[in-house]
Design a protein around this motif. Structure first.
Motif, PDB file in Angstrom:
ATOM      1  N   THR A 148      45.290  40.760 -87.307  1.00 54.45           N
ATOM      2  CA  THR A 148      46.025  39.779 -86.527  1.00 54.45           C
ATOM      3  C   THR A 148      45.009  38.837 -85.894  1.00 54.45           C
ATOM      4  O   THR A 148      43.818  39.174 -85.771  1.00 54.45           O
ATOM      5  CB  THR A 148      46.853  40.439 -85.408  1.00 54.45           C
ATOM      6  N   LEU A 149      45.466  37.674 -85.484  1.00 54.33           N
ATOM      7  CA  LEU A 149      44.551  36.740 -84.830  1.00 54.33           C
ATOM      8  C   LEU A 149      43.983  37.335 -83.547  1.00 54.33           C
ATOM      9  O   LEU A 149      42.808  37.148 -83.230  1.00 54.33           O
ATOM     10  CB  LEU A 149      45.251  35.413 -84.548  1.00 54.33           C
ATOM     11  N   ARG A 150      44.804  38.072 -82.810  1.00 55.83           N
ATOM     12  CA  ARG A 150      44.341  38.670 -81.551  1.00 55.83           C
ATOM     13  C   ARG A 150      43.268  39.721 -81.811  1.00 55.83           C
ATOM     14  O   ARG A 150      42.247  39.756 -81.119  1.00 55.83           O
ATOM     15  CB  ARG A 150      45.519  39.287 -80.786  1.00 55.83           C
ATOM     16  N   ALA A 151      43.468  40.579 -82.813  1.00 51.98           N
ATOM     17  CA  ALA A 151      42.467  41.592 -83.133  1.00 51.98           C
ATOM     18  C   ALA A 151      41.172  40.923 -83.585  1.00 51.98           C
ATOM     19  O   ALA A 151      40.075  41.322 -83.169  1.00 51.98           O
ATOM     20  CB  ALA A 151      42.983  42.538 -84.207  1.00 51.98           C
ATOM     21  N   ALA A 152      41.287  39.900 -84.411  1.00 53.99           N
ATOM     22  CA  ALA A 152      40.101  39.170 -84.873  1.00 53.99           C
ATOM     23  C   ALA A 152      39.368  38.538 -83.696  1.00 53.99           C
ATOM     24  O   ALA A 152      38.140  38.603 -83.607  1.00 53.99           O
ATOM     25  CB  ALA A 152      40.504  38.110 -85.884  1.00 53.99           C
ATOM     26  N   GLU A 153      40.126  37.952 -82.797  1.00 48.83           N
ATOM     27  CA  GLU A 153      39.540  37.312 -81.624  1.00 48.83           C
ATOM     28  C   GLU A 153      38.752  38.321 -80.778  1.00 48.83           C
ATOM     29  O   GLU A 153      37.634  38.041 -80.345  1.00 48.83           O
ATOM     30  CB  GLU A 153      40.648  36.668 -80.791  1.00 48.83           C
ATOM     31  N   LEU A 154      39.330  39.490 -80.563  1.00 45.35           N
ATOM     32  CA  LEU A 154      38.660  40.507 -79.757  1.00 45.35           C
ATOM     33  C   LEU A 154      37.391  41.029 -80.424  1.00 45.35           C
ATOM     34  O   LEU A 154      36.365  41.223 -79.766  1.00 45.35           O
ATOM     35  CB  LEU A 154      39.615  41.667 -79.465  1.00 45.35           C
ATOM     36  N   ILE A 155      37.457  41.262 -81.726  1.00 46.72           N
ATOM     37  CA  ILE A 155      36.273  41.735 -82.447  1.00 46.72           C
ATOM     38  C   ILE A 155      35.176  40.672 -82.423  1.00 46.72           C
ATOM     39  O   ILE A 155      34.005  40.979 -82.160  1.00 46.72           O
ATOM     40  CB  ILE A 155      36.635  42.137 -83.888  1.00 46.72           C
ATOM     41  N   LEU A 156      35.548  39.437 -82.670  1.00 49.98           N
ATOM     42  CA  LEU A 156      34.549  38.369 -82.654  1.00 49.98           C
ATOM     43  C   LEU A 156      33.952  38.179 -81.269  1.00 49.98           C
ATOM     44  O   LEU A 156      32.750  37.922 -81.135  1.00 49.98           O
ATOM     45  CB  LEU A 156      35.168  37.060 -83.157  1.00 49.98           C
ATOM     46  N   PHE A 157      34.760  38.324 -80.243  1.00 51.79           N
ATOM     47  CA  PHE A 157      34.252  38.201 -78.880  1.00 51.79           C
ATOM     48  C   PHE A 157      33.205  39.281 -78.603  1.00 51.79           C
ATOM     49  O   PHE A 157      32.173  39.028 -77.996  1.00 51.79           O
ATOM     50  CB  PHE A 157      35.399  38.307 -77.864  1.00 51.79           C
ATOM     51  N   ALA A 158      33.471  40.484 -79.081  1.00 56.60           N
ATOM     52  CA  ALA A 158      32.584  41.610 -78.803  1.00 56.60           C
ATOM     53  C   ALA A 158      31.329  41.623 -79.671  1.00 56.60           C
ATOM     54  O   ALA A 158      30.276  42.060 -79.211  1.00 56.60           O
ATOM     55  CB  ALA A 158      33.350  42.918 -78.987  1.00 56.60           C
ATOM     56  N   TYR A 159      31.420  41.161 -80.921  1.00 55.87           N
ATOM     57  CA  TYR A 159      30.314  41.346 -81.861  1.00 55.87           C
ATOM     58  C   TYR A 159      29.662  40.079 -82.390  1.00 55.87           C
ATOM     59  O   TYR A 159      28.687  40.174 -83.143  1.00 55.87           O
ATOM     60  CB  TYR A 159      30.785  42.198 -83.046  1.00 55.87           C
ATOM     61  N   SER A 160      30.171  38.906 -82.055  1.00 57.56           N
ATOM     62  CA  SER A 160      29.557  37.666 -82.529  1.00 57.56           C
ATOM     63  C   SER A 160      28.221  37.466 -81.855  1.00 57.56           C
ATOM     64  O   SER A 160      28.009  37.963 -80.761  1.00 57.56           O
ATOM     65  CB  SER A 160      30.457  36.474 -82.221  1.00 57.56           C
ATOM     66  N   PRO A 161      27.327  36.783 -82.472  1.00 56.90           N
ATOM     67  CA  PRO A 161      27.452  35.954 -83.656  1.00 56.90           C
ATOM     68  C   PRO A 161      27.109  36.663 -84.963  1.00 56.90           C
ATOM     69  O   PRO A 161      27.130  36.037 -86.015  1.00 56.90           O
ATOM     70  CB  PRO A 161      26.459  34.825 -83.405  1.00 56.90           C
ATOM     71  N   SER A 162      26.798  37.930 -84.919  1.00 60.38           N
ATOM     72  CA  SER A 162      26.395  38.640 -86.128  1.00 60.38           C
ATOM     73  C   SER A 162      27.586  38.866 -87.062  1.00 60.38           C
ATOM     74  O   SER A 162      28.500  39.617 -86.744  1.00 60.38           O
ATOM     75  CB  SER A 162      25.778  39.993 -85.778  1.00 60.38           C
ATOM     76  N   ARG A 163      27.556  38.226 -88.227  1.00 62.24           N
ATOM     77  CA  ARG A 163      28.624  38.412 -89.204  1.00 62.24           C
ATOM     78  C   ARG A 163      28.658  39.851 -89.701  1.00 62.24           C
ATOM     79  O   ARG A 163      29.729  40.412 -89.895  1.00 62.24           O
ATOM     80  CB  ARG A 163      28.456  37.457 -90.380  1.00 62.24           C
ATOM     81  N   ALA A 164      27.492  40.450 -89.899  1.00 61.06           N
ATOM     82  CA  ALA A 164      27.429  41.833 -90.383  1.00 61.06           C
ATOM     83  C   ALA A 164      28.055  42.781 -89.368  1.00 61.06           C
ATOM     84  O   ALA A 164      28.829  43.675 -89.733  1.00 61.06           O
ATOM     85  CB  ALA A 164      25.988  42.236 -90.668  1.00 61.06           C
ATOM     86  N   ALA A 165      27.759  42.594 -88.097  1.00 52.67           N
ATOM     87  CA  ALA A 165      28.337  43.445 -87.049  1.00 52.67           C
ATOM     88  C   ALA A 165      29.844  43.249 -86.960  1.00 52.67           C
ATOM     89  O   ALA A 165      30.591  44.215 -86.783  1.00 52.67           O
ATOM     90  CB  ALA A 165      27.681  43.153 -85.702  1.00 52.67           C
ATOM     91  N   CYS A 166      30.307  42.015 -87.106  1.00 55.05           N
ATOM     92  CA  CYS A 166      31.742  41.738 -87.058  1.00 55.05           C
ATOM     93  C   CYS A 166      32.458  42.380 -88.241  1.00 55.05           C
ATOM     94  O   CYS A 166      33.530  42.973 -88.077  1.00 55.05           O
ATOM     95  CB  CYS A 166      31.996  40.235 -87.041  1.00 55.05           C
ATOM     96  N   ASP A 198      29.364  23.039-101.206  1.00 53.03           N
ATOM     97  CA  ASP A 198      28.248  23.913-100.848  1.00 53.03           C
ATOM     98  C   ASP A 198      28.645  25.359-101.073  1.00 53.03           C
ATOM     99  O   ASP A 198      29.547  25.865-100.437  1.00 53.03           O
ATOM    100  CB  ASP A 198      27.859  23.691 -99.392  1.00 53.03           C
ATOM    101  N   LEU A 199      27.972  26.030-101.994  1.00 54.21           N
ATOM    102  CA  LEU A 199      28.296  27.421-102.302  1.00 54.21           C
ATOM    103  C   LEU A 199      27.715  28.394-101.284  1.00 54.21           C
ATOM    104  O   LEU A 199      28.177  29.516-101.159  1.00 54.21           O
ATOM    105  CB  LEU A 199      27.777  27.779-103.703  1.00 54.21           C
ATOM    106  N   ALA A 200      26.696  27.995-100.578  1.00 59.26           N
ATOM    107  CA  ALA A 200      26.022  28.894 -99.642  1.00 59.26           C
ATOM    108  C   ALA A 200      26.844  29.054 -98.367  1.00 59.26           C
ATOM    109  O   ALA A 200      27.425  28.113 -97.859  1.00 59.26           O
ATOM    110  CB  ALA A 200      24.642  28.358 -99.294  1.00 59.26           C
ATOM    111  N   ILE A 201      26.876  30.279 -97.872  1.00 62.96           N
ATOM    112  CA  ILE A 201      27.521  30.570 -96.595  1.00 62.96           C
ATOM    113  C   ILE A 201      26.429  30.625 -95.547  1.00 62.96           C
ATOM    114  O   ILE A 201      25.402  31.267 -95.745  1.00 62.96           O
ATOM    115  CB  ILE A 201      28.262  31.918 -96.645  1.00 62.96           C
ATOM    116  N   ASP A 202      26.645  29.978 -94.441  1.00 62.91           N
ATOM    117  CA  ASP A 202      25.667  30.021 -93.363  1.00 62.91           C
ATOM    118  C   ASP A 202      25.890  31.297 -92.566  1.00 62.91           C
ATOM    119  O   ASP A 202      26.791  31.377 -91.737  1.00 62.91           O
ATOM    120  CB  ASP A 202      25.801  28.785 -92.483  1.00 62.91           C
ATOM    121  N   HIS A 203      25.088  32.302 -92.823  1.00 59.66           N
ATOM    122  CA  HIS A 203      25.247  33.607 -92.185  1.00 59.66           C
ATOM    123  C   HIS A 203      24.849  33.596 -90.716  1.00 59.66           C
ATOM    124  O   HIS A 203      25.079  34.572 -90.018  1.00 59.66           O
ATOM    125  CB  HIS A 203      24.458  34.666 -92.950  1.00 59.66           C
ATOM    126  N   ASP A 204      24.245  32.518 -90.255  1.00 56.01           N
ATOM    127  CA  ASP A 204      23.868  32.411 -88.847  1.00 56.01           C
ATOM    128  C   ASP A 204      24.980  31.838 -87.983  1.00 56.01           C
ATOM    129  O   ASP A 204      24.909  31.907 -86.772  1.00 56.01           O
ATOM    130  CB  ASP A 204      22.624  31.535 -88.696  1.00 56.01           C
TER     131      ASP A 204
END
Length: 66
Positions: free
Chosen positions: A27-45, A6-12
């Protein structure tokens, strides 16, 4: 043709931590913190990751100028 391919990315769907960290060079920790704060929006992350990396680079530049 492979039906599982599947070439399509599910942006939702939120990022997985490891994939997000690898994409932005975080780092995994930095990624985790950013995702916690800005998910689920991929654009915001993605925007937050860029801002974070810019701030880290600016701080490192200020530290090296001392």
């Amino acid at each position: 043709m492979n039906e599982d391919y599947d070439l399509a990315i599910d942006h939702d769907k939120p990022y997985e931590i490891a994939a997000f960290a690898k994409k932005h060079g975080l780092t995994l920790r930095a990624a985790e913190l950013i995702l916690f704060a800005y998910s689920p929006s991929r654009a915001a992350c993605d925007t937050a990751a860029t801002a974070f990396l810019t701030a880290v680079a600016a701080q490192a530049k200020r530290q090296s100028a001392r």
